[in-house]
Motif scaffolding. Structure first.
Motif, PDB file in Angstrom:
ATOM      1  N   ILE A  58       0.838  -1.199   0.000  1.00  0.00           N
ATOM      2  CA  ILE A  58       0.000   0.000   0.000  1.00  0.00           C
ATOM      3  C   ILE A  58       0.874   1.251   0.000  1.00  0.00           C
ATOM      4  O   ILE A  58       0.591   2.222  -0.710  1.00  0.00           O
ATOM      5  CB  ILE A  58      -0.962  -0.021   1.207  1.00  0.00           C
ATOM      6  N   LYS A  59       1.944   1.240   0.772  1.00  0.00           N
ATOM      7  CA  LYS A  59       2.855   2.385   0.824  1.00  0.00           C
ATOM      8  C   LYS A  59       3.477   2.637  -0.559  1.00  0.00           C
ATOM      9  O   LYS A  59       3.572   3.783  -1.005  1.00  0.00           O
ATOM     10  CB  LYS A  59       3.946   2.128   1.860  1.00  0.00           C
ATOM     11  N   ALA A  60       3.907   1.589  -1.240  1.00  0.00           N
ATOM     12  CA  ALA A  60       4.495   1.747  -2.573  1.00  0.00           C
ATOM     13  C   ALA A  60       3.451   2.221  -3.576  1.00  0.00           C
ATOM     14  O   ALA A  60       3.752   3.008  -4.471  1.00  0.00           O
ATOM     15  CB  ALA A  60       5.110   0.427  -3.033  1.00  0.00           C
ATOM     16  N   TRP A  61       2.232   1.766  -3.437  1.00  0.00           N
ATOM     17  CA  TRP A  61       1.171   2.138  -4.341  1.00  0.00           C
ATOM     18  C   TRP A  61       0.791   3.610  -4.188  1.00  0.00           C
ATOM     19  O   TRP A  61       0.495   4.301  -5.163  1.00  0.00           O
ATOM     20  CB  TRP A  61      -0.027   1.237  -4.075  1.00  0.00           C
ATOM     21  N   ARG A  62       0.821   4.121  -2.953  1.00  0.00           N
ATOM     22  CA  ARG A  62       0.413   5.497  -2.682  1.00  0.00           C
ATOM     23  C   ARG A  62       1.545   6.509  -2.841  1.00  0.00           C
ATOM     24  O   ARG A  62       1.294   7.706  -2.837  1.00  0.00           O
ATOM     25  CB  ARG A  62      -0.142   5.595  -1.275  1.00  0.00           C
ATOM     26  N   THR A  63       2.773   6.079  -2.975  1.00  0.00           N
ATOM     27  CA  THR A  63       3.914   6.976  -3.076  1.00  0.00           C
ATOM     28  C   THR A  63       3.905   7.698  -4.421  1.00  0.00           C
ATOM     29  O   THR A  63       3.598   7.111  -5.454  1.00  0.00           O
ATOM     30  CB  THR A  63       5.229   6.182  -2.928  1.00  0.00           C
ATOM     31  N   GLU A  64       4.267   8.978  -4.368  1.00  0.00           N
ATOM     32  CA  GLU A  64       4.392   9.757  -5.595  1.00  0.00           C
ATOM     33  C   GLU A  64       5.539   9.200  -6.427  1.00  0.00           C
ATOM     34  O   GLU A  64       6.595   8.864  -5.904  1.00  0.00           O
ATOM     35  CB  GLU A  64       4.683  11.219  -5.258  1.00  0.00           C
ATOM     36  N   VAL A  65       5.336   9.098  -7.711  1.00  0.00           N
ATOM     37  CA  VAL A  65       6.367   8.593  -8.604  1.00  0.00           C
ATOM     38  C   VAL A  65       7.094   9.789  -9.199  1.00  0.00           C
ATOM     39  O   VAL A  65       6.487  10.651  -9.834  1.00  0.00           O
ATOM     40  CB  VAL A  65       5.752   7.720  -9.720  1.00  0.00           C
ATOM     41  N   ALA A  66       8.393   9.845  -8.967  1.00  0.00           N
ATOM     42  CA  ALA A  66       9.202  10.933  -9.503  1.00  0.00           C
ATOM     43  C   ALA A  66       9.782  10.496 -10.840  1.00  0.00           C
ATOM     44  O   ALA A  66      10.195   9.348 -11.005  1.00  0.00           O
ATOM     45  CB  ALA A  66      10.324  11.277  -8.530  1.00  0.00           C
ATOM     46  N   PRO A  67       9.840  11.411 -11.803  1.00  0.00           N
ATOM     47  CA  PRO A  67      10.433  11.046 -13.098  1.00  0.00           C
ATOM     48  C   PRO A  67      11.927  10.774 -12.947  1.00  0.00           C
ATOM     49  O   PRO A  67      12.602  11.389 -12.120  1.00  0.00           O
ATOM     50  CB  PRO A  67      10.172  12.262 -13.976  1.00  0.00           C
ATOM     51  N   LEU A  68      12.414   9.857 -13.725  1.00  0.00           N
ATOM     52  CA  LEU A  68      13.817   9.487 -13.700  1.00  0.00           C
ATOM     53  C   LEU A  68      14.595  10.449 -14.581  1.00  0.00           C
ATOM     54  O   LEU A  68      14.290  10.603 -15.763  1.00  0.00           O
ATOM     55  CB  LEU A  68      13.989   8.048 -14.202  1.00  0.00           C
ATOM     56  N   ASP A  69      15.608  11.114 -13.991  1.00  0.00           N
ATOM     57  CA  ASP A  69      16.402  12.081 -14.741  1.00  0.00           C
ATOM     58  C   ASP A  69      17.675  11.398 -15.229  1.00  0.00           C
ATOM     59  O   ASP A  69      18.545  11.048 -14.443  1.00  0.00           O
ATOM     60  CB  ASP A  69      16.748  13.273 -13.852  1.00  0.00           C
ATOM     61  N   VAL A  70      17.764  11.175 -16.530  1.00  0.00           N
ATOM     62  CA  VAL A  70      18.939  10.543 -17.113  1.00  0.00           C
ATOM     63  C   VAL A  70      19.725  11.512 -17.980  1.00  0.00           C
ATOM     64  O   VAL A  70      20.607  11.119 -18.718  1.00  0.00           O
ATOM     65  CB  VAL A  70      18.549   9.299 -17.937  1.00  0.00           C
ATOM     66  N   SER A  71      19.395  12.800 -17.868  1.00  0.00           N
ATOM     67  CA  SER A  71      20.040  13.786 -18.728  1.00  0.00           C
ATOM     68  C   SER A  71      21.476  14.071 -18.339  1.00  0.00           C
ATOM     69  O   SER A  71      22.256  14.551 -19.154  1.00  0.00           O
ATOM     70  CB  SER A  71      19.238  15.088 -18.722  1.00  0.00           C
ATOM     71  N   ASP A  72      21.867  13.794 -17.080  1.00  0.00           N
ATOM     72  CA  ASP A  72      23.235  14.107 -16.667  1.00  0.00           C
ATOM     73  C   ASP A  72      24.246  13.083 -17.171  1.00  0.00           C
ATOM     74  O   ASP A  72      25.440  13.301 -17.078  1.00  0.00           O
ATOM     75  CB  ASP A  72      23.332  14.247 -15.153  1.00  0.00           C
ATOM     76  N   GLY A  73      23.803  11.964 -17.699  1.00  0.00           N
ATOM     77  CA  GLY A  73      24.702  10.968 -18.279  1.00  0.00           C
ATOM     78  C   GLY A  73      25.452  10.136 -17.249  1.00  0.00           C
ATOM     79  O   GLY A  73      26.388   9.424 -17.584  1.00  0.00           O
ATOM     80  N   ALA A  74      25.074  10.216 -15.986  1.00  0.00           N
ATOM     81  CA  ALA A  74      25.755   9.450 -14.947  1.00  0.00           C
ATOM     82  C   ALA A  74      25.394   7.976 -15.074  1.00  0.00           C
ATOM     83  O   ALA A  74      24.240   7.608 -15.199  1.00  0.00           O
ATOM     84  CB  ALA A  74      25.367   9.961 -13.566  1.00  0.00           C
ATOM     85  N   LEU A  75      26.411   7.153 -15.061  1.00  0.00           N
ATOM     86  CA  LEU A  75      26.218   5.707 -15.143  1.00  0.00           C
ATOM     87  C   LEU A  75      26.298   5.105 -13.749  1.00  0.00           C
ATOM     88  O   LEU A  75      27.003   5.622 -12.879  1.00  0.00           O
ATOM     89  CB  LEU A  75      27.294   5.087 -16.034  1.00  0.00           C
ATOM     90  N   PRO A  76      25.602   4.016 -13.512  1.00  0.00           N
ATOM     91  CA  PRO A  76      25.726   3.358 -12.213  1.00  0.00           C
ATOM     92  C   PRO A  76      27.140   2.800 -12.047  1.00  0.00           C
ATOM     93  O   PRO A  76      27.826   2.513 -13.029  1.00  0.00           O
ATOM     94  CB  PRO A  76      24.683   2.236 -12.266  1.00  0.00           C
ATOM     95  N   PRO A  77      27.589   2.657 -10.802  1.00  0.00           N
ATOM     96  CA  PRO A  77      28.941   2.132 -10.599  1.00  0.00           C
ATOM     97  C   PRO A  77      29.075   0.709 -11.134  1.00  0.00           C
ATOM     98  O   PRO A  77      28.143  -0.089 -11.048  1.00  0.00           O
ATOM     99  CB  PRO A  77      29.120   2.163  -9.076  1.00  0.00           C
ATOM    100  N   ALA A  78      30.227   0.423 -11.704  1.00  0.00           N
ATOM    101  CA  ALA A  78      30.479  -0.907 -12.270  1.00  0.00           C
ATOM    102  C   ALA A  78      30.664  -1.926 -11.145  1.00  0.00           C
ATOM    103  O   ALA A  78      31.274  -1.636 -10.120  1.00  0.00           O
ATOM    104  CB  ALA A  78      31.722  -0.876 -13.142  1.00  0.00           C
ATOM    105  N   VAL A  79      30.128  -3.111 -11.349  1.00  0.00           N
ATOM    106  CA  VAL A  79      30.256  -4.197 -10.380  1.00  0.00           C
ATOM    107  C   VAL A  79      31.002  -5.329 -11.070  1.00  0.00           C
ATOM    108  O   VAL A  79      30.673  -5.712 -12.188  1.00  0.00           O
ATOM    109  CB  VAL A  79      28.870  -4.672  -9.896  1.00  0.00           C
ATOM    110  N   SER A  80      31.997  -5.872 -10.387  1.00  0.00           N
ATOM    111  CA  SER A  80      32.790  -6.933 -10.997  1.00  0.00           C
ATOM    112  C   SER A  80      31.980  -8.229 -11.089  1.00  0.00           C
ATOM    113  O   SER A  80      31.032  -8.449 -10.337  1.00  0.00           O
ATOM    114  CB  SER A  80      34.070  -7.177 -10.184  1.00  0.00           C
ATOM    115  N   LEU A  81      32.391  -9.088 -11.997  1.00  0.00           N
ATOM    116  CA  LEU A  81      31.723 -10.385 -12.139  1.00  0.00           C
ATOM    117  C   LEU A  81      31.900 -11.243 -10.894  1.00  0.00           C
ATOM    118  O   LEU A  81      31.008 -12.001 -10.521  1.00  0.00           O
ATOM    119  CB  LEU A  81      32.256 -11.112 -13.370  1.00  0.00           C
TER     120      LEU A  81
END
Length: 90
Positions: free
Chosen positions: A6-29
């Motif tokens: 219910i908490k997840a359902w009622r939470t406001e959804v914020a748009p995902l900002d991908v304009s800065d070009g930041a990549l997630p940190p790399a994780v080794s195999l």
């Protein structure tokens, strides 16, 4: 779980900002493998399955280590096949 749903359902959804070009940190195999192995080995369903199902196919008068090795290898091949089927189907 109901509260979290219910908490997840009622939470406001914020748009995902991908304009800065930041990549997630790399994780080794190796780190990915360690995490997956830790989760898999601590799975109580797998432990109970192995403890209840696999000993039925071991002959007590024969060496047990090779028998368990064959059973585990067979199980790994069958599971890998089905995971590949699921992945290709998805």
């Amino acid at each position: 779980l109901i509260y979290l749903g219910i908490k997840a359902w009622r939470t406001e959804v914020a748009p995902l900002d991908v304009s800065d070009g930041a990549l997630p940190p790399a994780v080794s195999l190796a780190a990915l493998f360690r995490g997956g192995f830790a989760i898999g080995i601590s799975n109580p369903k797998l432990i109970l399955f192995a403890a209840a199902f696999l000993p039925q196919f071991v002959t007590p008068t024969q060496p047990q280590a090779p028998q368990f090795a064959i059973l585990v290898a067979t199980f790994a091949v069958v599971e890998s096949f089905w995971y590949a089927v699921y992945a290709l189907g998805g």
